[in-house]
Design a protein around this motif. Structure first.
Motif, PDB file in Angstrom:
ATOM      1  N   ASP A   1      13.825   8.895  -7.027  1.00  0.00           N
ATOM      2  CA  ASP A   1      15.072   9.188  -6.014  1.00  0.00           C
ATOM      3  C   ASP A   1      15.065   9.597  -5.060  1.00  0.00           C
ATOM      4  N   ALA A   2      15.279   8.984  -4.526  1.00  0.00           N
ATOM      5  CA  ALA A   2      15.206   9.263  -2.759  1.00  0.00           C
ATOM      6  C   ALA A   2      15.678  10.737  -2.013  1.00  0.00           C
ATOM      7  N   TYR A   3      17.252  11.219  -3.465  1.00  0.00           N
ATOM      8  CA  TYR A   3      17.610  12.069  -3.199  1.00  0.00           C
ATOM      9  C   TYR A   3      16.740  13.339  -3.394  1.00  0.00           C
ATOM     10  N   MET A   4      16.502  13.041  -4.739  1.00  0.00           N
ATOM     11  CA  MET A   4      15.599  14.268  -5.125  1.00  0.00           C
ATOM     12  C   MET A   4      14.688  14.184  -4.692  1.00  0.00           C
ATOM     13  N   LEU A   5      13.397  13.375  -3.969  1.00  0.00           N
ATOM     14  CA  LEU A   5      12.187  13.154  -3.294  1.00  0.00           C
ATOM     15  C   LEU A   5      12.221  14.115  -2.474  1.00  0.00           C
ATOM     16  N   SER A   6      13.033  13.566  -1.109  1.00  0.00           N
ATOM     17  CA  SER A   6      13.563  14.141  -0.576  1.00  0.00           C
ATOM     18  C   SER A   6      13.408  15.890  -0.826  1.00  0.00           C
TER      19      SER A   6
ATOM     20  N   THR B   1       3.879  -5.198  -8.385  1.00  0.00           N
ATOM     21  CA  THR B   1       3.786  -4.474  -7.676  1.00  0.00           C
ATOM     22  C   THR B   1       5.479  -4.150  -6.892  1.00  0.00           C
ATOM     23  N   ALA B   2       5.690  -2.757  -7.472  1.00  0.00           N
ATOM     24  CA  ALA B   2       7.023  -2.486  -7.659  1.00  0.00           C
ATOM     25  C   ALA B   2       7.459  -1.102  -7.654  1.00  0.00           C
ATOM     26  N   ALA B   3       7.638   0.041  -7.743  1.00  0.00           N
ATOM     27  CA  ALA B   3       8.304   1.165  -8.284  1.00  0.00           C
ATOM     28  C   ALA B   3      10.071   1.599  -8.291  1.00  0.00           C
ATOM     29  N   GLN B   4      10.653   2.962  -9.142  1.00  0.00           N
ATOM     30  CA  GLN B   4      11.448   3.283  -8.114  1.00  0.00           C
ATOM     31  C   GLN B   4      11.380   4.548  -8.430  1.00  0.00           C
TER      32      GLN B   4
ATOM     33  N   ALA C   1       0.497  -1.346   0.218  1.00  0.00           N
ATOM     34  CA  ALA C   1       0.346   0.253   0.046  1.00  0.00           C
ATOM     35  C   ALA C   1       1.040   1.112   0.081  1.00  0.00           C
ATOM     36  N   SER C   2       1.582   1.353   0.877  1.00  0.00           N
ATOM     37  CA  SER C   2       3.029   2.016   0.699  1.00  0.00           C
ATOM     38  C   SER C   2       3.363   2.700  -0.797  1.00  0.00           C
ATOM     39  N   ILE C   3       3.674   1.634  -1.279  1.00  0.00           N
ATOM     40  CA  ILE C   3       3.693   2.129  -2.607  1.00  0.00           C
ATOM     41  C   ILE C   3       2.751   3.065  -3.129  1.00  0.00           C
ATOM     42  N   GLY C   4       1.901   2.508  -3.504  1.00  0.00           N
ATOM     43  CA  GLY C   4       0.765   3.597  -4.033  1.00  0.00           C
ATOM     44  C   GLY C   4       0.597   4.585  -3.404  1.00  0.00           C
ATOM     45  N   ALA C   5       0.859   4.618  -2.223  1.00  0.00           N
ATOM     46  CA  ALA C   5       0.882   6.498  -1.473  1.00  0.00           C
ATOM     47  C   ALA C   5       2.199   7.129  -1.974  1.00  0.00           C
ATOM     48  N   LEU C   6       3.326   6.290  -2.224  1.00  0.00           N
ATOM     49  CA  LEU C   6       4.142   7.204  -3.335  1.00  0.00           C
ATOM     50  C   LEU C   6       4.192   7.646  -4.409  1.00  0.00           C
ATOM     51  N   GLU C   7       3.021   6.506  -4.588  1.00  0.00           N
ATOM     52  CA  GLU C   7       2.999   7.386  -6.305  1.00  0.00           C
ATOM     53  C   GLU C   7       2.224   8.694  -5.986  1.00  0.00           C
ATOM     54  N   LYS C   8       0.640   8.630  -5.281  1.00  0.00           N
ATOM     55  CA  LYS C   8       0.151   9.720  -5.276  1.00  0.00           C
ATOM     56  C   LYS C   8       0.699  10.838  -4.790  1.00  0.00           C
ATOM     57  N   ILE C   9       1.484  10.988  -3.808  1.00  0.00           N
ATOM     58  CA  ILE C   9       2.781  12.097  -3.451  1.00  0.00           C
ATOM     59  C   ILE C   9       3.667  12.538  -4.910  1.00  0.00           C
ATOM     60  N   CYS C  10       3.804  11.381  -5.491  1.00  0.00           N
ATOM     61  CA  CYS C  10       4.795  11.885  -6.251  1.00  0.00           C
ATOM     62  C   CYS C  10       4.089  12.618  -7.819  1.00  0.00           C
TER      63      CYS C  10
ATOM     64  N   LYS D   1       1.359  14.475  -6.851  1.00  0.00           N
ATOM     65  CA  LYS D   1       0.881  16.377  -6.636  1.00  0.00           C
ATOM     66  C   LYS D   1       3.110  16.942  -6.186  1.00  0.00           C
ATOM     67  N   LEU D   2       3.763  16.205  -6.390  1.00  0.00           N
ATOM     68  CA  LEU D   2       5.237  17.168  -6.087  1.00  0.00           C
ATOM     69  C   LEU D   2       6.231  17.032  -7.583  1.00  0.00           C
ATOM     70  N   ASP D   3       5.584  15.623  -8.186  1.00  0.00           N
ATOM     71  CA  ASP D   3       6.540  15.801  -9.741  1.00  0.00           C
ATOM     72  C   ASP D   3       7.034  14.637  -9.919  1.00  0.00           C
ATOM     73  N   ASP D   4       5.738  13.712 -10.985  1.00  0.00           N
ATOM     74  CA  ASP D   4       5.679  12.933 -10.919  1.00  0.00           C
ATOM     75  C   ASP D   4       6.546  11.732 -11.859  1.00  0.00           C
ATOM     76  N   SER D   5       7.334  12.415 -12.609  1.00  0.00           N
ATOM     77  CA  SER D   5       9.030  12.297 -12.915  1.00  0.00           C
ATOM     78  C   SER D   5       9.839  11.418 -11.547  1.00  0.00           C
ATOM     79  N   LEU D   6       9.420  11.763 -11.050  1.00  0.00           N
ATOM     80  CA  LEU D   6       9.943  10.844  -9.311  1.00  0.00           C
ATOM     81  C   LEU D   6       9.967   9.397  -9.055  1.00  0.00           C
ATOM     82  N   PHE D   7       8.484   9.401  -9.672  1.00  0.00           N
ATOM     83  CA  PHE D   7       8.264   7.482  -9.178  1.00  0.00           C
ATOM     84  C   PHE D   7       7.902   7.538 -11.048  1.00  0.00           C
ATOM     85  N   GLN D   8       8.513   6.323 -10.915  1.00  0.00           N
ATOM     86  CA  GLN D   8       8.233   5.137 -11.722  1.00  0.00           C
ATOM     87  C   GLN D   8       7.655   3.640 -11.574  1.00  0.00           C
TER      88      GLN D   8
END
Length: 402
Positions: A181-186, A176-179, A103-112, A114-121
């Motif tokens: 960029d932890a640095y740029m997402l931060s 269910t998986a994704a990748q 579920a957290s992968i889906g939550a991270l996708e929603k966050i990205c 909102k912020l920058d969809d290029s940060l989630f693949q």
């Protein structure tokens, strides 16, 4: 603590995208998050979106601890297989842990989004049986995941060979998986949080904490004092200064990013690849057509010894890559090494620690620490608001007692 060295790919590629001030005067804030890496950034994001004022401080420049060294795989699989975790904590708890990670992968996708969809693949993940003897364990793992409702497929040796081009006894294909960029997402999270009223200070070391009845004072190096009602410790492996070292075992790990290529497909669907052996090898691609390969872990934390092995580990990882894909011209361009930790059950530590009042921990240990960090953000945010969280006990410091 010396958490990484070498040339982490994201840091080299992106440099310092934003500048944050150093704390220069005393302040008051309802919540102080110590640690501005991915765990602290996600926690602050949850807090500000819940309408809670918070301040984030970090001893380093933002992101230059473990976060910049992360290879940023997002998987629901933790380092302890579901079948093994069931034996450690019971079926209900093990299934819930895997469900939360998914579920957290889906939550991270929603966050990205909102912020920058290029940060989630979005990706798929392939877990390989390293040896023939691992196949029965992997079959049991496949059945356990499918029974939990996770979307998986069983690949026999012929399917692995047909799809991937190399030989392995079997594999589990996970949808269910994704990748990221932890640095740029931060950084993206911090910029959002600042717009919502949060304060972020780096190069601000908290050298002492003095607890009081209704809060605490954080004494920083250089003099400024932070008066706060709640503290969140999100410093990753450096949190061992606050809690018993026995809760986590530190390791040294290595990663290499290859040269840019013109081929945007390195292998089947550019899935995330990892395996059953311990320590395991893992591989992923990047949006700019590179391959990152990591592993060759060592069971110790010694910065000098860790760094001395970087050249050798780089050569070994290159050979590992070439053994899988002999037709690929994999030439290492950036190599780095870092520190990570493992726990007894593979799960993180989240929530209150009885020896530190007014304090909550958001410690996403393990190979999928980013998904754990998202889980921690949600739990800690609820606890600070005085709400009980149904999953808090699963990750508590007291879970091995009684």
């Amino acid at each position: 603590m010396d958490l990484s060295s070498g040339y982490p790919f994201s840091l080299v590629k992106n440099g310092l995208p934003h500048v944050y001030p150093k704390l220069q005067q005393d302040i008051r804030t309802p919540v102080t998050v110590i640690g501005a890496g991915i765990s602290g950034a996600l926690t602050a994001y949850a807090l500000v979106n819940a309408g809670l004022e918070c301040t984030v401080v970090d001893a380093r420049t933002v992101g230059l601890g473990s976060t910049c060294a992360s290879t940023s795989l997002l998987q629901y699989e933790i380092d302890v297989p579901l079948t093994e975790l069931t034996g450690k904590i019971g079926k209900a708890g093990a299934q819930r842990a895997y469900e939360l990670c998914a579920a957290s992968i889906g939550a991270l996708e929603k966050i990205c989004d909102k912020l920058d969809d290029s940060l989630f693949q979005s990706k798929e993940s392939l877990l390989l049986a390293s040896y023939k003897k691992d196949q029965p364990m992997l079959e049991a793992e496949f059945k356990a995941r499918r029974a939990t409702g996770l979307e998986v497929e069983w690949w026999d040796a012929a399917t692995v060979k047909n799809n991937m081009g190399f030989t392995n006894p079997a594999a589990i294909w996970s949808a269910t998986a994704a990748q990221t960029d932890a640095y740029m997402l931060s950084h993206a999270l911090h910029q959002h949080n600042i717009r919502k009223g949060a304060k972020v200070y780096d190069r601000t070391l908290v050298k002492d904490i003095r607890f009081h009845k209704n809060g605490a004072e954080l004494l920083t190096e250089g003099g400024p004092v932070i008066r706060t009602r709640h503290i969140v410790i999100a410093t990753g492996y450096e949190a061992l200064q606050y809690v018993p070292a026995k809760v986590v075992k530190l390791h040294s790990t290595y990663a290499v990013a290859g040269e840019h290529t013109e081929n945007d497909t390195a292998w089947y669907r550019n899935c995330l690849i990892w395996e059953t052996k311990d320590p395991y090898l893992y591989m992923r691609t990047t949006p700019d057509c590179r391959v990152i390969v990591g592993g060759r872990d060592e069971e110790y934390y010694n910065p000098q010894r860790r760094d001395k092995l970087l050249k050798l580990k780089t050569r070994q990882l290159q050979k590992d890559m070439q053994a899988r894909f002999p037709d690929m011209d994999f030439q290492p361009e950036f190599a780095w090494t870092g520190t990570f930790g493992s726990t007894q059950d593979g799960l993180p530590y989240i929530g209150e620690y009885r020896k530190m009042p007014h304090t909550f921990f958001a410690l996403g240990f393990g190979g999928n620490g980013i998904t754990f960090s998202q889980i921690a953000a949600e739990i800690v945010c609820s606890l600070i608001q005085g709400k009980k969280h149904p999953d808090a006990d699963l990750f508590s410091f007291d879970r091995f007692k009684g």
